[in-house]
Design an enzyme around this catalytic site. Structure first.
Site, PDB file in Angstrom:
ATOM      1  N   GLU A 172      14.609  45.290  49.144  1.00 41.03           N
ATOM      2  CA  GLU A 172      16.067  45.010  49.236  1.00 41.03           C
ATOM      3  C   GLU A 172      16.353  43.754  50.054  1.00 41.03           C
ATOM      4  O   GLU A 172      17.164  43.792  50.993  1.00 41.03           O
ATOM      5  CB  GLU A 172      16.803  46.232  49.810  1.00 41.03           C
ATOM      6  CG  GLU A 172      16.702  47.440  48.907  1.00 41.03           C
ATOM      7  CD  GLU A 172      17.602  48.603  49.302  1.00 41.03           C
ATOM      8  OE1 GLU A 172      18.200  48.589  50.401  1.00 41.03           O
ATOM      9  OE2 GLU A 172      17.706  49.541  48.487  1.00 41.03           O
ATOM     10  N   GLU A 291      13.906  53.142  43.686  1.00 38.38           N
ATOM     11  CA  GLU A 291      14.692  54.050  44.549  1.00 38.38           C
ATOM     12  C   GLU A 291      15.851  54.565  43.722  1.00 38.38           C
ATOM     13  O   GLU A 291      16.694  53.770  43.275  1.00 38.38           O
ATOM     14  CB  GLU A 291      15.220  53.332  45.801  1.00 38.38           C
ATOM     15  CG  GLU A 291      14.164  53.077  46.834  1.00 38.38           C
ATOM     16  CD  GLU A 291      14.724  52.548  48.156  1.00 38.38           C
ATOM     17  OE1 GLU A 291      15.823  52.991  48.582  1.00 38.38           O
ATOM     18  OE2 GLU A 291      14.061  51.693  48.753  1.00 38.38           O
TER      19      GLU A 291
END
Ligand code: AHR
Length: 501
Positions: A172, A291
């Site tokens: 991320e 995720e």
């Protein structure tokens, strides 16, 4: 109300990659410490890992576990977690404001995976660190011997290389919450140079580059294009992350999120195919949804634990039955996009936004979301079949024309079963469902696994009201299977197939 699902033996989406059924364990909260690892727990093995937790993980048949983060990864010094445990440093983890004692590191984690017949998917820190450290870690893990880091691993008691095939280039990196977040240009360049070094170190590995942290990021789309512009030839997968919320209790909108996930996947897949066309490349970059889950209760309900404690019990979501329906729907979306999605990690596995919960020194138990994952993972391997779905549609705050049914069908690897996963999002009435089969011959009996409960029902250490039941209520006749589905229910229909003459 009637739903018709038509499945034709000749109409397939794709072979399903086994890695679609993977998970994620981060050094976060009680995922590792008092989750999988608790040396003084009565059930722990000689390595300090809880056997009671392994008993719950086993049936999930996980392909890979992503590790060690997550946001934690972006400040992680992998060397802290190797060598004698007693000389490992204790650090402040700036991602989750906790104390990290480094009792579990790469060697303990990889050995744990392999003891459980699971492959590790390992992240390299591209927050505070870069290409050289990533390459050193890879040398430590995958080179046989005769170099500084491979011999260091051997000196730590791991003679054979870990041979880790799947690696993530950071986590991320577009998020302001990330330790040393990057712009797309900064990350794209760094990921490219890191990927080059890693593939030169070990050409047999596969690499996942970071896509956007979630679909609503302001840079979603342009981030992906820039990263692909820099990394295309060196990477194998681009990541997607998404968690869904039900903050205002609007169930129809919450249940519609499987549809949002579908749109998200198709958007990223089309960015990849545009880049492929633009370059006239023979190389493919597929997708890693590394995720995904539901995540919102904890923020609403919790007292935030004090900072700098060990372990710091954050994000211990208690999932209700509505969450299990959304998880079931997300799994059907992953199957229906298995031509593009090759890896998917439910986030996470134990205690932190997780299907498995533990009490320190005590018992472990299963959340509502465990069951749709369990059955889909066990029965959703083989070939994803194209479906023709004819059902009612509804409108809600977040969208129009949302099918009231989520559905996916999988022809098993041995072609002996056709397994159909159906989520009925109609909240009031029973729904008659007719499954029309072209080119299949079924035996006389079908299995129906049903999950049904009040949307707000939860499991706890003491009680499990959300628990699968086995039915024999499917009527089979002339290429058709018929059943009634309860409102707000998750269903798996397993049809035994006979050879077609
Ligand atoms: O899974 C929990 C966190 O969610 C991860 O650390 C991060 O990657 C994401 O934002």
């Amino acid at each position: 109300m009637k739903t018709t699902i038509t499945i034709d033996r000749e109409q397939i989406i794709s072979k399903i990659d086994e890695r679609l059924y993977s998970s994620f364990i981060e050094h976060m909260g009680r995922a590792v410490y008092t989750g999988i690892y608790e040396p003084d727990h009565p059930s722990s093995d000689s390595f300090g890992f809880r056997k009671d937790v392994e008993k719950h993980i086993g049936p999930l048949k996980l392909s890979h576990i992503r590790y060690p983060g997550g946001n934690f990864l972006s400040g992680y010094r992998w060397e802290d977690g190797i060598g004698p445990q007693e000389s490992r440093p204790v650090r402040r983890d700036l991602a989750w404001f906790a104390i990290e004692p480094n009792l579990v590191g790469i060697n303990e984690f990889v050995s744990y995976c392999r003891r459980n017949n699971i492959e590790p998917m390992i992240g390299v820190n591209l927050g505070t660190r870069g290409a050289q450290d990533a390459s050193n870690l890879l040398e430590y893990c995958n080179v046989e011997s005769g170099t500084y880091y491979s011999d260091l691993r051997r000196s730590h008691g791991y003679e054979k290389p870990h041979n880790i095939k799947l690696w993530c280039l950071g986590n991320e990196m577009d998020g302001s919450w990330q330790i040393c977040a990057k712009t797309a240009e900064e990350y794209g360049r760094l990921a490219c140079e890191t990927a080059k070094m890693m593939k030169w170190m070990d050409p047999e590995i596969e690499l996942v580059a970071c896509g956007s942290s979630f679909r609503n990021m302001p840079t979603f789309g342009s981030w992906e294009r820039t990263v692909l512009k820099h990394c295309w030839e060196y990477i194998d997968y681009l990541s997607l992350h998404q968690y869904y919320q039900n903050n205002d209790g609007d169930l129809p909108s919450f249940l519609a999120n499987s549809n949002d996930m579908d749109i998200f996947i198709k958007e990223v897949a089309s960015i990849c195919s545009e880049e492929k066309k633009r370059r006239k490349s023979n190389h493919d970059v597929k997708l890693s949804f590394d995720e995904w889950n539901v995540w919102y209760h904890f923020q609403k309900d919790c007292d935030i634990p004090k900072k700098w404690i060990f372990p710091r019990p954050v994000e211990e979501e208690i999932y209700d039955f509505a969450d299990a329906l959304v998880v079931g729907g997300m799994l059907t979306t992953l199957i229906n996009n298995s031509d593009n999605i090759k890896i998917a990690c439910m986030a996470q596995l134990v205690n932190v936004i997780a299907p498995i919960m533990t009490t320190p020194k005590g018992e472990s138990w299963l959340q509502t979301i465990y069951y749709p994952f369990l059955y889909t993972s066990q029965n959703g391997r083989g070939t994803a079949m194209k479906l023709k779905l004819d059902c009612d549609k509804y409108s809600c705050k977040t969208g129009k024309n949302i099918p009231v049914i989520d559905c996916a069908a999988v022809l098993s690897k041995d072609q002996k079963h056709l397994n159909i996963f159906i989520i009925n999002k109609e909240l009031e009435k029973n729904t008659k469902c007719v499954i029309s089969l072209n080119g299949f011959k079924t035996s006389a009996e079908a299995k129906h696994i049903l999950l049904s409960a009040e949307p707000d029902a939860i499991n706890t250490l003491k009680e499990s009201p959300v628990y699968p039941k086995n039915y024999k209520d499917v009527k089979l006749s002339d290429g058709k299977a018929e059943l009634y589905m309860l409102p707000a229910s998750w269903n798996m229909i397993s049809l035994e197939l006979l050879p077609v003459a």
